[in-house]
Design a protein around this motif. Sequence first.
Motif, PDB file in Angstrom:
ATOM      1  N   LEU A 299      81.017  76.532  77.513  1.00 46.75           N
ATOM      2  CA  LEU A 299      81.330  77.368  76.343  1.00 46.75           C
ATOM      3  C   LEU A 299      80.775  78.783  76.471  1.00 46.75           C
ATOM      4  CD1 LEU A 299      80.804  74.727  73.528  1.00 46.75           C
ATOM      5  CD2 LEU A 299      82.964  75.803  74.222  1.00 46.75           C
ATOM      6  N   GLY A 300      80.180  79.110  77.621  1.00 46.85           N
ATOM      7  CA  GLY A 300      79.768  80.487  77.861  1.00 46.85           C
ATOM      8  C   GLY A 300      78.286  80.769  77.828  1.00 46.85           C
ATOM      9  N   ALA A 301      77.458  79.750  77.684  1.00 47.83           N
ATOM     10  CA  ALA A 301      76.012  79.966  77.728  1.00 47.83           C
ATOM     11  C   ALA A 301      75.595  80.253  79.168  1.00 47.83           C
ATOM     12  CB  ALA A 301      75.275  78.742  77.197  1.00 47.83           C
ATOM     13  N   GLY A 302      74.400  80.688  79.339  1.00 41.87           N
ATOM     14  CA  GLY A 302      73.890  80.935  80.679  1.00 41.87           C
ATOM     15  C   GLY A 302      74.000  82.392  81.069  1.00 41.87           C
ATOM     16  N   ALA A 303      73.591  82.680  82.281  1.00 42.42           N
ATOM     17  CA  ALA A 303      73.550  84.054  82.781  1.00 42.42           C
ATOM     18  C   ALA A 303      74.957  84.580  83.030  1.00 42.42           C
ATOM     19  CB  ALA A 303      72.744  84.109  84.069  1.00 42.42           C
ATOM     20  N   ASP A 304      75.111  85.877  82.874  1.00 39.84           N
ATOM     21  CA  ASP A 304      76.372  86.525  83.229  1.00 39.84           C
ATOM     22  C   ASP A 304      76.493  86.559  84.742  1.00 39.84           C
ATOM     23  OD1 ASP A 304      77.141  87.058  80.595  1.00 39.84           O
ATOM     24  OD2 ASP A 304      76.037  88.958  80.567  1.00 39.84           O
ATOM     25  N   PRO A 305      77.701  86.351  85.250  1.00 41.10           N
ATOM     26  CA  PRO A 305      77.865  86.399  86.702  1.00 41.10           C
ATOM     27  C   PRO A 305      77.689  87.813  87.233  1.00 41.10           C
ATOM     28  CG  PRO A 305      79.981  86.073  85.609  1.00 41.10           C
ATOM     29  CD  PRO A 305      78.926  86.001  84.556  1.00 41.10           C
ATOM     30  N   ALA A 306      77.166  87.915  88.438  1.00 38.48           N
ATOM     31  CA  ALA A 306      77.052  89.199  89.122  1.00 38.48           C
ATOM     32  C   ALA A 306      78.436  89.591  89.635  1.00 38.48           C
ATOM     33  CB  ALA A 306      76.068  89.075  90.285  1.00 38.48           C
ATOM     34  N   PRO A 307      78.634  90.870  89.892  1.00 37.11           N
ATOM     35  CA  PRO A 307      79.932  91.287  90.438  1.00 37.11           C
ATOM     36  C   PRO A 307      80.283  90.480  91.691  1.00 37.11           C
ATOM     37  CG  PRO A 307      78.634  93.200  89.853  1.00 37.11           C
ATOM     38  CD  PRO A 307      77.730  92.007  89.708  1.00 37.11           C
ATOM     39  N   GLY A 308      81.479  89.957  91.723  1.00 35.21           N
ATOM     40  CA  GLY A 308      81.940  89.152  92.852  1.00 35.21           C
ATOM     41  C   GLY A 308      81.698  87.661  92.719  1.00 35.21           C
ATOM     42  N   ASP A 309      80.851  87.251  91.786  1.00 30.26           N
ATOM     43  CA  ASP A 309      80.601  85.824  91.575  1.00 30.26           C
ATOM     44  C   ASP A 309      81.716  85.221  90.731  1.00 30.26           C
ATOM     45  OD1 ASP A 309      78.286  85.823  93.022  1.00 30.26           O
ATOM     46  OD2 ASP A 309      76.948  85.831  91.287  1.00 30.26           O
ATOM     47  N   ARG A 310      81.969  83.940  90.950  1.00 32.86           N
ATOM     48  CA  ARG A 310      82.964  83.206  90.175  1.00 32.86           C
ATOM     49  C   ARG A 310      82.291  81.981  89.582  1.00 32.86           C
ATOM     50  NH1 ARG A 310      88.752  83.743  91.280  1.00 32.86           N
ATOM     51  NH2 ARG A 310      88.642  81.673  90.412  1.00 32.86           N
ATOM     52  N   PRO A 311      82.002  81.998  88.292  1.00 26.82           N
ATOM     53  CA  PRO A 311      81.349  80.843  87.674  1.00 26.82           C
ATOM     54  C   PRO A 311      82.155  79.562  87.877  1.00 26.82           C
ATOM     55  CG  PRO A 311      81.401  82.694  86.162  1.00 26.82           C
ATOM     56  CD  PRO A 311      82.269  83.054  87.328  1.00 26.82           C
ATOM     57  N   ALA A 312      81.439  78.474  88.069  1.00 32.16           N
ATOM     58  CA  ALA A 312      82.057  77.155  88.202  1.00 32.16           C
ATOM     59  C   ALA A 312      80.988  76.109  87.964  1.00 32.16           C
ATOM     60  CB  ALA A 312      82.663  76.974  89.591  1.00 32.16           C
ATOM     61  N   LEU A 313      81.419  74.980  87.459  1.00 36.29           N
ATOM     62  CA  LEU A 313      80.519  73.858  87.272  1.00 36.29           C
ATOM     63  C   LEU A 313      80.789  72.875  88.397  1.00 36.29           C
ATOM     64  CD1 LEU A 313      78.997  72.540  84.306  1.00 36.29           C
ATOM     65  CD2 LEU A 313      80.268  70.794  85.507  1.00 36.29           C
ATOM     66  N   ARG A 314      79.869  72.770  89.334  1.00 34.42           N
ATOM     67  CA  ARG A 314      80.013  71.887  90.497  1.00 34.42           C
ATOM     68  C   ARG A 314      78.767  71.000  90.566  1.00 34.42           C
ATOM     69  NH1 ARG A 314      84.210  74.583  93.064  1.00 34.42           N
ATOM     70  NH2 ARG A 314      84.171  76.839  92.835  1.00 34.42           N
ATOM     71  N   LEU A 315      78.945  69.731  90.187  1.00 34.36           N
ATOM     72  CA  LEU A 315      77.826  68.811  90.056  1.00 34.36           C
ATOM     73  C   LEU A 315      78.197  67.476  90.674  1.00 34.36           C
ATOM     74  CD1 LEU A 315      75.036  68.166  88.755  1.00 34.36           C
ATOM     75  CD2 LEU A 315      76.303  67.544  86.688  1.00 34.36           C
ATOM     76  N   THR A 316      77.343  66.984  91.548  1.00 37.40           N
ATOM     77  CA  THR A 316      77.599  65.685  92.158  1.00 37.40           C
ATOM     78  C   THR A 316      76.298  64.885  92.262  1.00 37.40           C
ATOM     79  OG1 THR A 316      78.645  64.590  94.040  1.00 37.40           O
ATOM     80  CG2 THR A 316      77.371  66.540  94.532  1.00 37.40           C
ATOM     81  N   GLY A 317      76.429  63.576  92.080  1.00 42.25           N
ATOM     82  CA  GLY A 317      75.288  62.679  92.188  1.00 42.25           C
ATOM     83  C   GLY A 317      74.437  62.604  90.943  1.00 42.25           C
ATOM     84  N   ALA A 318      74.812  63.329  89.907  1.00 39.12           N
ATOM     85  CA  ALA A 318      74.012  63.346  88.679  1.00 39.12           C
ATOM     86  C   ALA A 318      74.410  62.212  87.755  1.00 39.12           C
ATOM     87  CB  ALA A 318      74.187  64.678  87.957  1.00 39.12           C
ATOM     88  N   CYS A 319      73.603  62.040  86.759  1.00 37.83           N
ATOM     89  CA  CYS A 319      73.826  61.055  85.722  1.00 37.83           C
ATOM     90  C   CYS A 319      74.037  61.829  84.417  1.00 37.83           C
ATOM     91  CB  CYS A 319      72.591  60.174  85.657  1.00 37.83           C
ATOM     92  SG  CYS A 319      72.843  58.595  84.904  1.00 37.83           S
ATOM     93  N   ILE A 320      75.245  61.761  83.849  1.00 37.51           N
ATOM     94  CA  ILE A 320      75.535  62.475  82.605  1.00 37.51           C
ATOM     95  C   ILE A 320      75.019  61.636  81.444  1.00 37.51           C
ATOM     96  CG2 ILE A 320      77.314  63.440  81.117  1.00 37.51           C
ATOM     97  CD1 ILE A 320      77.095  64.922  83.743  1.00 37.51           C
ATOM     98  N   ALA A 321      74.103  62.200  80.682  1.00 35.33           N
ATOM     99  CA  ALA A 321      73.492  61.498  79.551  1.00 35.33           C
ATOM    100  C   ALA A 321      74.143  61.980  78.260  1.00 35.33           C
ATOM    101  CB  ALA A 321      71.995  61.765  79.516  1.00 35.33           C
ATOM    102  N   GLY A 322      74.771  61.072  77.559  1.00 35.63           N
ATOM    103  CA  GLY A 322      75.442  61.413  76.315  1.00 35.63           C
ATOM    104  C   GLY A 322      76.940  61.507  76.524  1.00 35.63           C
ATOM    105  N   LYS A 323      77.626  61.857  75.457  1.00 30.26           N
ATOM    106  CA  LYS A 323      79.080  61.937  75.492  1.00 30.26           C
ATOM    107  C   LYS A 323      79.503  63.349  75.888  1.00 30.26           C
ATOM    108  CE  LYS A 323      83.228  61.247  72.800  1.00 30.26           C
ATOM    109  NZ  LYS A 323      83.788  60.921  71.494  1.00 30.26           N
TER     110      LYS A 323
END
Length: 91
Positions: free
Chosen positions: A46-70
Amino acid sequence: MDLGELNSVEGQLWRSFARGGVVDVHDGLSAAERAVRAEVVAALLLGAGADPAPGDRPALRLTGACIAGKLDLRIPDIAVPIVLGPVFKGC
């Protein structure tokens, strides 16, 4: 949204999100240590977190984690790539 203190894996995800980095927590951690709260993931999408630096492309890439909650991904207008896999429920 008050997320309180981020755990180790949540902190890694938070820091890597703006540049689209991969967070892989397969090795050496218990299920409890690999836990990422669903609300942390949603906040990043939803847009929280640091602003990307020029040239960066935000993405959520997560593996091996355990998602707690819905994790509700029916959030309108998610504008970043999401790569989850494999992740585990029931931490």
